[in-house]
Write a protein that holds these residues in place. Structure first.
Motif, mmCIF file in Angstrom:
data_model
loop_
_atom_site.group_PDB
_atom_site.id
_atom_site.type_symbol
_atom_site.label_atom_id
_atom_site.label_comp_id
_atom_site.label_asym_id
_atom_site.label_seq_id
_atom_site.Cartn_x
_atom_site.Cartn_y
_atom_site.Cartn_z
ATOM 1 N N ALA A 169 36.975 44.385 44.017
ATOM 2 C CA ALA A 169 37.209 43.858 45.509
ATOM 3 C C ALA A 169 38.063 43.053 45.552
ATOM 4 N N CYS A 170 38.572 42.984 46.831
ATOM 5 C CA CYS A 170 39.834 42.062 47.193
ATOM 6 C C CYS A 170 39.334 40.909 47.843
ATOM 7 N N GLY A 171 40.031 39.741 48.088
ATOM 8 C CA GLY A 171 39.723 38.466 48.763
ATOM 9 C C GLY A 171 40.793 38.091 49.823
ATOM 10 N N GLY A 172 40.563 36.950 50.429
ATOM 11 C CA GLY A 172 41.474 36.329 51.505
ATOM 12 C C GLY A 172 41.259 35.233 52.014
ATOM 13 N N SER A 192 44.265 44.773 55.830
ATOM 14 C CA SER A 192 44.409 44.034 54.654
ATOM 15 C C SER A 192 43.169 43.466 54.137
ATOM 16 N N VAL A 193 43.101 43.945 52.993
ATOM 17 C CA VAL A 193 41.714 43.302 52.351
ATOM 18 C C VAL A 193 42.089 42.933 50.839
ATOM 19 N N TYR A 194 43.356 42.221 50.886
ATOM 20 C CA TYR A 194 43.757 41.681 49.848
ATOM 21 C C TYR A 194 43.995 40.081 49.792
ATOM 22 N N ASP A 195 43.461 39.333 49.011
ATOM 23 C CA ASP A 195 43.548 37.860 48.992
ATOM 24 C C ASP A 195 43.572 37.083 50.086
ATOM 25 N N ARG A 196 42.351 37.448 50.561
ATOM 26 C CA ARG A 196 41.828 36.746 51.992
ATOM 27 C C ARG A 196 40.150 36.720 52.084
ATOM 28 N N GLN A 197 39.644 35.977 52.764
ATOM 29 C CA GLN A 197 37.958 35.867 52.793
ATOM 30 C C GLN A 197 37.841 37.002 53.741
ATOM 31 N N LEU A 198 36.568 37.228 53.579
ATOM 32 C CA LEU A 198 35.607 38.570 54.271
ATOM 33 C C LEU A 198 35.980 38.216 55.807
ATOM 34 N N LEU A 245 33.264 50.092 28.989
ATOM 35 C CA LEU A 245 33.436 48.701 29.393
ATOM 36 C C LEU A 245 32.765 48.173 30.561
ATOM 37 N N PHE A 246 32.795 46.743 30.345
ATOM 38 C CA PHE A 246 31.974 45.926 31.424
ATOM 39 C C PHE A 246 32.971 44.877 31.987
ATOM 40 N N TYR A 247 33.288 45.055 33.497
ATOM 41 C CA TYR A 247 34.349 44.061 34.094
ATOM 42 C C TYR A 247 33.697 43.029 34.713
ATOM 43 N N VAL A 248 34.440 41.847 34.667
ATOM 44 C CA VAL A 248 33.852 40.643 35.231
ATOM 45 C C VAL A 248 34.906 40.279 36.288
ATOM 46 N N SER A 249 34.476 40.355 37.436
ATOM 47 C CA SER A 249 35.590 39.927 38.474
ATOM 48 C C SER A 249 35.670 38.390 38.711
ATOM 49 N N GLY A 250 37.015 37.770 39.001
ATOM 50 C CA GLY A 250 37.329 36.758 39.271
ATOM 51 C C GLY A 250 37.109 36.775 40.857
ATOM 52 N N THR A 251 37.114 35.396 41.315
ATOM 53 C CA THR A 251 37.307 35.480 42.870
ATOM 54 C C THR A 251 38.422 35.354 43.736
ATOM 55 N N ASP A 252 39.432 35.254 43.077
ATOM 56 C CA ASP A 252 40.775 34.876 43.425
ATOM 57 C C ASP A 252 41.166 36.015 44.596
ATOM 58 N N LEU A 253 41.071 37.225 44.257
ATOM 59 C CA LEU A 253 41.695 38.338 45.351
ATOM 60 C C LEU A 253 40.578 39.206 46.058
ATOM 61 N N SER A 254 39.292 39.073 46.032
ATOM 62 C CA SER A 254 38.184 39.948 46.393
ATOM 63 C C SER A 254 37.593 39.212 47.680
ATOM 64 N N ILE A 255 37.754 39.951 48.686
ATOM 65 C CA ILE A 255 37.396 39.261 50.180
ATOM 66 C C ILE A 255 36.010 38.783 49.994
ATOM 67 N N ASP A 256 35.024 39.337 49.414
ATOM 68 C CA ASP A 256 33.785 39.114 49.357
ATOM 69 C C ASP A 256 33.505 37.755 48.419
#
Length: 347
Positions: free
Chosen positions: A29-32, A168-174, A232-243
């Motif tokens: 997911a992306c963030g912002g 945009s759903v990139y590098d921002r908050q939900l 594989l198992f993927y662990v997401s960081g919070t930097d880019l995901s909107i949620d």
């Protein structure tokens, strides 16, 4: 929320970004933060006169009248549906193998829309042309203006048939893309004063405050955002995901893979072998609910079953690609708040 299995971080790579992914595409997911880009016209103006909307690429799309033949990425179409705006065609995960609506289709009646493509790199240009589209709408998971699920191989042909709008759903908050889709729906004639719509926004604000209080009351509860594939198992960081960026801003204590570890995932996530799935300690695990990811009940790896959070039953779903209506985002916030409020410290 992208997906990428290639060395370079392509749009497909973006797919995997949301916190991990599943199947043949990694999905994250992306963030912002705050959105950039203008608003839209009023509902009244959209119905009776020229229509314009400035999207998150800074492009001002102008038409003689509000678009009637709308084609959109499935998740965007689902959000517009919640605001009373219908689309003619969709592309992206819309129905599952058994013919049921995909999780990203929300409450849409998928039998009433033309599905132009149901998977990555699928988009029937001929069917699209036959719809006589007025506008194409999709999200964007990078800062280059790449429209999500519009194939690289046919994007030029698609672009010639109708103007496009990118959210945009990139590098921002939900809250930023939520507001942008609200503005878009309003410009398209959505009834933004309907009780169902205004009540959903109030419930979202209430849920957000609940999550803020839960995080403050339980700062020791560690949350991990994950996604599962066969290998594989993927662990997401919070930097880019909107949620995740939004939840972090509300005070949630997340597992944060180091930047170096996330490099292969384009900065979105770290890939772990199932033998190393216990690398990070977590009390609550949020798992990618997209159909491209293996769901918790179907994970057979012994290492997964031994995780303290799994043994404690503290695993909840995560919408790595949220449907951007307030109604659909309320349960995402409430579920996390409840999980933190009731979690036992097991890490």
């Amino acid at each position: 929320m992208p997906n990428a299995r290639t060395a370079r971080f392509s749009r497909r790579g973006i797919l995997a970004a949301g916190g991990a992914l599943g199947l043949g595409a990694l999905v994250t997911a992306c963030g912002g933060e705050d959105s950039k880009g203008g608003g839209s016209g009023s509902t009244g103006a959209a119905k009776s006169g020229p229509w314009s909307f400035k999207d998150d690429r800074g492009k001002n799309v102008q038409l003689d009248k509000a678009p009637a033949n709308i084609v959109a990425f499935t998740g965007v179409a689902a959000a517009l549906y919640d605001y009373g705006v219908s689309v003619k065609g969709v592309f992206g995960p819309t129905k599952t193998q058994d013919g049921k609506p995909d999780v990203q289709a929300g409450d849409m009646d998928i039998s009433k829309v033309t599905i132009l493509g149901n998977a990555w790199d699928q988009f029937n240009v001929e069917k699209y042309a036959a719809l006589a589209p007025d506008v194409l709408i999709s999200t964007m998971f990078d800062d280059a203006g790449t429209l999500w699920y519009v194939p690289e191989s046919s994007k030029d042909k698609i672009a010639k048939l109708a103007p496009s709008v990118g959210i945009s759903v990139y590098d921002r908050q939900l809250t930023a893309p939520l507001q942008r889709v609200w503005e878009l729906a309003e410009s398209l004639g959505g009834d933004m004063k309907a009780a169902k719509v205004t009540d959903a926004k109030k419930r979202f604000e209430k849920a957000s405050e609940r999550l803020r209080k839960a995080a403050k009351a339980h700062p020791d509860i560690k949350v991990m955002a994950g996604s599962a594939s066969q290998e594989l198992f993927y662990v997401s960081g919070t930097d880019l995901s909107i949620d995740l960026e939004y939840f972090k801003a509300l005070g949630v204590n997340f597992v944060e893979p180091p930047e170096k570890a996330k490099a292969e995932g384009g900065g979105w996530f770290e890939s772990l072998s199932w033998e190393n799935v216990d690398k990070y300690k977590a009390d609550v695990i949020m798992m990618d609910d997209r159909s491209s990811a293996i769901q918790p009940a179907d994970i057979t790896e012994a290492t997964w079953k031994k995780l303290p959070a799994v043994k404690a039953g503290q695993v909840i779903p995560r919408s790595a690609e949220p449907i951007l209506s307030y109604d659909k985002c309320v349960p995402l916030v409430e579920n996390l708040a409840k999980a933190i409020e009731t979690a036992r410290k097991v890490s």
